[in-house]
Design a protein around this motif. Structure first.
Motif, PDB file in Angstrom:
ATOM      1  N   VAL A   1      47.553  32.719  36.208  1.00 42.58           N
ATOM      2  CA  VAL A   1      45.868  31.745  35.934  1.00 42.58           C
ATOM      3  C   VAL A   1      45.250  32.715  35.607  1.00 42.58           C
ATOM      4  O   VAL A   1      44.179  31.492  34.840  1.00 42.58           O
ATOM      5  N   MET A   2      45.232  34.213  35.235  1.00 38.55           N
ATOM      6  CA  MET A   2      44.877  34.170  33.586  1.00 38.55           C
ATOM      7  C   MET A   2      44.568  33.391  32.633  1.00 38.55           C
ATOM      8  O   MET A   2      44.169  33.479  31.652  1.00 38.55           O
ATOM      9  N   LYS A   3      46.224  33.689  32.266  1.00 37.94           N
ATOM     10  CA  LYS A   3      46.988  32.397  31.305  1.00 37.94           C
ATOM     11  C   LYS A   3      46.473  31.064  31.336  1.00 37.94           C
ATOM     12  O   LYS A   3      46.343  31.252  30.101  1.00 37.94           O
ATOM     13  N   ASP A   4      46.511  30.555  32.485  1.00 34.25           N
ATOM     14  CA  ASP A   4      46.091  29.099  32.255  1.00 34.25           C
ATOM     15  C   ASP A   4      44.728  29.282  31.816  1.00 34.25           C
ATOM     16  O   ASP A   4      44.062  27.989  31.200  1.00 34.25           O
ATOM     17  N   LEU A   5      43.244  30.198  32.514  1.00 38.33           N
ATOM     18  CA  LEU A   5      42.120  29.893  31.717  1.00 38.33           C
ATOM     19  C   LEU A   5      42.175  30.567  30.121  1.00 38.33           C
ATOM     20  O   LEU A   5      40.798  30.692  30.011  1.00 38.33           O
ATOM     21  N   GLN A   6      43.200  31.215  29.406  1.00 40.16           N
ATOM     22  CA  GLN A   6      43.478  31.658  28.498  1.00 40.16           C
ATOM     23  C   GLN A   6      41.952  33.162  28.302  1.00 40.16           C
ATOM     24  O   GLN A   6      41.362  32.536  27.285  1.00 40.16           O
ATOM     25  N   LEU A   7      42.029  34.064  29.413  1.00 36.52           N
ATOM     26  CA  LEU A   7      41.694  35.171  29.366  1.00 36.52           C
ATOM     27  C   LEU A   7      42.626  36.107  28.860  1.00 36.52           C
ATOM     28  O   LEU A   7      42.147  37.369  29.149  1.00 36.52           O
ATOM     29  N   LEU A   8      43.689  36.008  28.914  1.00 37.82           N
ATOM     30  CA  LEU A   8      44.449  37.221  28.434  1.00 37.82           C
ATOM     31  C   LEU A   8      44.172  38.188  27.082  1.00 37.82           C
ATOM     32  O   LEU A   8      44.071  37.193  26.092  1.00 37.82           O
ATOM     33  N   ASP A   9      44.423  38.730  27.056  1.00 35.29           N
ATOM     34  CA  ASP A   9      44.144  40.140  26.190  1.00 35.29           C
ATOM     35  C   ASP A   9      42.215  39.709  26.007  1.00 35.29           C
ATOM     36  O   ASP A   9      41.937  39.739  24.737  1.00 35.29           O
ATOM     37  N   SER A  10      41.445  39.083  26.669  1.00 34.46           N
ATOM     38  CA  SER A  10      40.649  39.096  26.151  1.00 34.46           C
ATOM     39  C   SER A  10      39.161  39.942  27.903  1.00 34.46           C
ATOM     40  O   SER A  10      40.041  40.536  28.523  1.00 34.46           O
ATOM     41  N   LEU A  11      37.922  40.680  27.486  1.00 33.37           N
ATOM     42  CA  LEU A  11      37.825  41.717  28.336  1.00 33.37           C
ATOM     43  C   LEU A  11      37.200  41.342  29.109  1.00 33.37           C
ATOM     44  O   LEU A  11      37.269  41.819  30.322  1.00 33.37           O
ATOM     45  N   TRP A  12      37.016  40.145  28.756  1.00 32.02           N
ATOM     46  CA  TRP A  12      36.443  38.844  30.479  1.00 32.02           C
ATOM     47  C   TRP A  12      37.343  38.387  31.607  1.00 32.02           C
ATOM     48  O   TRP A  12      36.973  38.399  32.616  1.00 32.02           O
ATOM     49  N   SER A  13      38.812  38.317  30.958  1.00 26.92           N
ATOM     50  CA  SER A  13      39.523  39.037  32.140  1.00 26.92           C
ATOM     51  C   SER A  13      39.615  39.454  33.063  1.00 26.92           C
ATOM     52  O   SER A  13      39.819  39.999  34.585  1.00 26.92           O
ATOM     53  N   MET A  14      39.549  41.251  33.241  1.00 24.59           N
ATOM     54  CA  MET A  14      38.761  42.526  33.424  1.00 24.59           C
ATOM     55  C   MET A  14      37.557  42.437  34.128  1.00 24.59           C
ATOM     56  O   MET A  14      37.182  42.745  35.188  1.00 24.59           O
ATOM     57  N   VAL A  15      36.690  41.496  33.238  1.00 26.16           N
ATOM     58  CA  VAL A  15      34.815  41.347  33.788  1.00 26.16           C
ATOM     59  C   VAL A  15      35.145  40.020  35.160  1.00 26.16           C
ATOM     60  O   VAL A  15      34.813  40.767  35.594  1.00 26.16           O
ATOM     61  N   LEU A  16      35.644  39.440  35.106  1.00 21.79           N
ATOM     62  CA  LEU A  16      35.600  38.603  35.924  1.00 21.79           C
ATOM     63  C   LEU A  16      36.953  38.317  37.307  1.00 21.79           C
ATOM     64  O   LEU A  16      37.025  38.105  38.319  1.00 21.79           O
ATOM     65  N   TYR A  17      37.831  39.710  36.878  1.00 23.84           N
ATOM     66  CA  TYR A  17      38.601  39.454  38.294  1.00 23.84           C
ATOM     67  C   TYR A  17      38.142  40.655  38.753  1.00 23.84           C
ATOM     68  O   TYR A  17      37.472  41.096  39.130  1.00 23.84           O
ATOM     69  N   ARG A  18      37.809  40.116  40.482  1.00 22.62           N
ATOM     70  CA  ARG A  18      37.747  39.817  41.958  1.00 22.62           C
ATOM     71  C   ARG A  18      36.680  40.245  41.601  1.00 22.62           C
ATOM     72  O   ARG A  18      36.069  41.335  42.004  1.00 22.62           O
ATOM     73  N   THR A  19      35.439  39.526  41.454  1.00 26.12           N
ATOM     74  CA  THR A  19      34.375  39.669  40.567  1.00 26.12           C
ATOM     75  C   THR A  19      34.119  39.809  41.914  1.00 26.12           C
ATOM     76  O   THR A  19      32.249  40.426  42.533  1.00 26.12           O
ATOM     77  N   ILE A  20      34.243  39.176  43.377  1.00 26.33           N
ATOM     78  CA  ILE A  20      33.962  39.863  44.942  1.00 26.33           C
ATOM     79  C   ILE A  20      34.837  40.174  45.901  1.00 26.33           C
ATOM     80  O   ILE A  20      36.271  39.684  45.398  1.00 26.33           O
ATOM     81  N   ASN A  21      34.264  41.537  46.289  1.00 25.02           N
ATOM     82  CA  ASN A  21      35.530  41.960  47.022  1.00 25.02           C
ATOM     83  C   ASN A  21      35.164  41.469  48.870  1.00 25.02           C
ATOM     84  O   ASN A  21      33.950  41.624  48.903  1.00 25.02           O
ATOM     85  N   VAL A  22      35.832  41.125  49.378  1.00 28.28           N
ATOM     86  CA  VAL A  22      35.537  40.294  50.830  1.00 28.28           C
ATOM     87  C   VAL A  22      35.191  42.030  51.887  1.00 28.28           C
ATOM     88  O   VAL A  22      33.720  41.886  52.355  1.00 28.28           O
ATOM     89  N   PHE A  23      35.492  42.580  51.486  1.00 30.93           N
ATOM     90  CA  PHE A  23      35.377  44.694  52.499  1.00 30.93           C
ATOM     91  C   PHE A  23      33.670  44.551  52.111  1.00 30.93           C
ATOM     92  O   PHE A  23      33.449  44.576  52.676  1.00 30.93           O
ATOM     93  N   TYR A  24      33.095  43.900  50.703  1.00 27.56           N
ATOM     94  CA  TYR A  24      32.349  44.628  50.275  1.00 27.56           C
ATOM     95  C   TYR A  24      31.430  43.637  50.815  1.00 27.56           C
ATOM     96  O   TYR A  24      29.845  43.935  51.453  1.00 27.56           O
TER      97      TYR A  24
END
Length: 289
Positions: free
Chosen positions: A124-147
């Motif tokens: 998914v990150m590769k298709d979104l062209q977010l690999l080796d981008s800080l935004w990959s970690m910013v957007l990763y799991r933006t919502i935690n279902v438990f929280y």
């Protein structure tokens, strides 16, 4: 004081010591004089001599500084986005007239239990062209279902009379959310905010996969390379600046301790700040005479 309260206090004190002593030992080792670090035994709590040289080496390194800024960016921006989307999603899911609420909750719980593997996430990150981008970690799991569920439970306790009164006055959902729901949800906001911040700051595994270049590395990845893998190449350039100083014969165990402290202090400073507002939020909800 009853025996049960004494035993509970004793157990909690022991647990606190198991966390407090290693942290103080790290500070003591990092602040010790390079020539006297070897004199430290076990869990000594006082430094042998005193010197900031290990912190100077760590903080003067451009790679460490860049990794620290990257970690701060991911933690701050990512936490803000997570809090916003979690709270606004919780508000929507707690509306009684929401169509399809039950199927949505079932899907969310399934997603929480059956998490996707690393390969689908990487693709998914590769298709979104977010690999080796800080935004990959910013957007990763933006919502935690438990929280999200925690936030929903708090919002469900908000009296319906307040919401109905706001609607009668002509307030829309956004105004109700900003003016009523958020001010009454300070404690859960601080709670999930702290959870999100700690999780993002300490994230190592996904960062090591999604971020590949040195310019985009984060502090936790650099910390593991140095402390666990004993890869000192990242600090060679800084250490070479001190090679002509006979006093600064660096001790790498103390250098590791200084690196751990640098990675640990920013998130430790978050707890007293959160606790201050958390306590004031609890008192605001108390009964006033």
């Amino acid at each position: 004081m009853t025996v049960s309260k004494f035993m509970i206090g004793l157990v909690l004190s022991v647990i606190t010591l198991t966390m407090f002593v290693p942290i103080v030992n790290l500070f003591a080792r990092a602040l010790s004089d390079p020539g006297k670090v070897h004199l430290m035994k076990g869990y000594d709590l006082l430094p042998k001599g005193f010197s900031f040289i290990h912190f100077e080496v760590v903080l003067s390194n451009a790679i460490v500084g860049k990794a620290l800024l990257n970690s701060l960016f991911i933690t701050i921006v990512g936490t803000c986005l997570s809090i916003f989307f979690t709270t606004i999603s919780a508000y929507v899911l707690t509306r009684k007239n929401l169509v399809g609420k039950t199927p949505l909750m079932i899907c969310l719980i399934i997603f929480m239990i059956l998490e996707p593997g690393i390969v689908p996430e990487y693709m998914v990150m590769k298709d979104l062209q977010l690999l080796d981008s800080l935004w990959s970690m910013v957007l990763y799991r933006t919502i935690n279902v438990f929280y999200l569920i925690i936030m929903m439970r708090f919002m469900e306790d908000i009296p319906d009379s307040l919401i109905e009164a706001a609607k009668i006055d002509g307030a829309g959902h956004m105004k109700i959310f900003v003016r009523i729901v958020l001010p009454l949800s300070k404690i859960p906001l601080l709670t999930i905010g702290m959870f999100y911040a700690v999780a993002r700051w300490n994230e190592f595994f996904k960062s090591s996969i999604f971020l590949s270049s040195r310019d985009n590395t984060v502090l936790q990845v650099l910390l593991r390379q140095f402390v666990v893998d004993n890869d000192t190449t990242a600090l060679v350039s800084a250490a070479s600046l001190l090679s002509n100083n006979s006093v600064a014969q660096l001790d790498f165990s103390a250098l590791k301790a200084a690196t751990i402290v640098v990675a640990m202090v920013p998130i430790l400073l978050l707890y007293p700040i959160i606790l201050k507002y958390y306590t004031s939020g609890v008192m605001e909800g108390g009964v006033k005479e």
